[in-house]
Motif scaffolding. Structure first.
Motif, PDB file in Angstrom:
ATOM      1  N   GLY A 165       0.819  -1.213   0.000  1.00  5.24           N
ATOM      2  CA  GLY A 165       0.000   0.000   0.000  1.00  5.24           C
ATOM      3  C   GLY A 165       0.848   1.256   0.000  1.00  5.24           C
ATOM      4  O   GLY A 165       1.890   1.318   0.660  1.00  5.24           O
ATOM      5  N   GLY A 166       0.425   2.224  -0.789  1.00  2.00           N
ATOM      6  CA  GLY A 166       1.106   3.517  -0.776  1.00  2.00           C
ATOM      7  C   GLY A 166       0.911   4.158   0.590  1.00  2.00           C
ATOM      8  O   GLY A 166      -0.199   4.156   1.119  1.00  2.00           O
ATOM      9  N   MET A 167       1.979   4.675   1.145  1.00  2.00           N
ATOM     10  CA  MET A 167       1.889   5.336   2.449  1.00  2.00           C
ATOM     11  C   MET A 167       2.643   6.650   2.396  1.00  2.00           C
ATOM     12  O   MET A 167       3.871   6.680   2.293  1.00  2.00           O
ATOM     13  CB  MET A 167       2.461   4.435   3.550  1.00  2.00           C
ATOM     14  N   GLY A 168       1.864   7.736   2.438  1.00  2.00           N
ATOM     15  CA  GLY A 168       2.477   9.062   2.466  1.00  2.00           C
ATOM     16  C   GLY A 168       3.238   9.216   3.777  1.00  2.00           C
ATOM     17  O   GLY A 168       3.766   8.243   4.299  1.00  2.00           O
ATOM     18  N   LEU A 197      -3.136  10.866  -4.111  1.00  2.00           N
ATOM     19  CA  LEU A 197      -4.368  11.187  -3.392  1.00  2.00           C
ATOM     20  C   LEU A 197      -5.229  12.104  -4.259  1.00  2.00           C
ATOM     21  O   LEU A 197      -4.782  13.156  -4.712  1.00  2.00           O
ATOM     22  CB  LEU A 197      -4.050  11.861  -2.053  1.00  2.00           C
ATOM     23  N   ASN A 251       1.213   6.031  -5.830  1.00  2.00           N
ATOM     24  CA  ASN A 251      -0.032   6.333  -5.112  1.00  2.00           C
ATOM     25  C   ASN A 251      -0.268   7.839  -5.144  1.00  2.00           C
ATOM     26  O   ASN A 251       0.610   8.621  -4.796  1.00  2.00           O
ATOM     27  CB  ASN A 251       0.086   5.848  -3.661  1.00  2.00           C
TER      28      ASN A 251
END
Ligand SMILES: Cc1cc2nc3c(=O)[nH]c(=O)nc-3n(C[C@H](O)[C@H](O)[C@H](O)COP(=O)(O)O)c2cc1C
Length: 139
Positions: A20-23, A99, A97
């Motif tokens: 998962g993309g995680m900022g 947003l 990813n």
């Protein structure tokens, strides 16, 4: 038990595991590149890239100024390039990813495609306008 590969468009990921993309500074080149190197799909965040490479952007009080520099095109290019290098080179598959809720969603989609992103994963909204920003792409 062996896991089947994951097919997404023209890409085949050896294991059906998507990181998962995680900022907030978590999924940069090292995590994503290492996941892809080992057969999963590594995903870099496109959010706050100016914090990862502050030398590429304009800063005020030590922070990137405005959306252009917070979500920096040059920093994202560098992150994707480094992730691919870690993952084994140009042909490695790296996702980005993005947003949907950020001010510059469309511009960051274009930046990602131009920087060599293979797969785009969108969070924080329903990305109805995504095709508009990458209409001709088969990423
Ligand atoms: C610390 C953290 C930061 C995250 N940041 C993002 C983000 O920037 N964009 C996004 O789409 N999802 C973000 N997520 C959600 C993850 O990408 C993932 O969809 C979610 O954690 C579900 O996967 P899991 O059940 O394996 O944890 C974040 C999750 C965590 C734990």
């Amino acid at each position: 038990m062996s896991l089947p590969p994951l097919k997404i468009g023209k890409y085949e990921i050896q294991y059906p595991i998507v990181q998962g993309g995680m900022g907030v500074g978590i999924s940069w080149e090292n995590l994503a590149g290492t996941v892809s190197k080992h057969g999963g799909l590594g995903v870099v965040s496109s959010v706050g890239t100016g914090y990862r490479h502050p030398n590429y952007v304009k800063l005020k009080d030590g922070r990137p100024i405005g959306s252009t520099y917070i979500h920096s095109r040059e920093a994202l290019q560098r992150i994707i390039r480094d992730a691919k290098e870690i993952a084994g080179g140009e042909k490695a598959v790296i996702g980005v990813n993005i947003l949907y809720a950020i001010t510059d969603f469309g511009r960051v989609v274009r930046d990602s495609v131009e920087a060599g992103a293979n797969i785009i994963i969108v969070g924080a909204g329903l990305p109805l306008t995504l095709p508009k920003y990458a209409p001709e792409e088969d990423v």
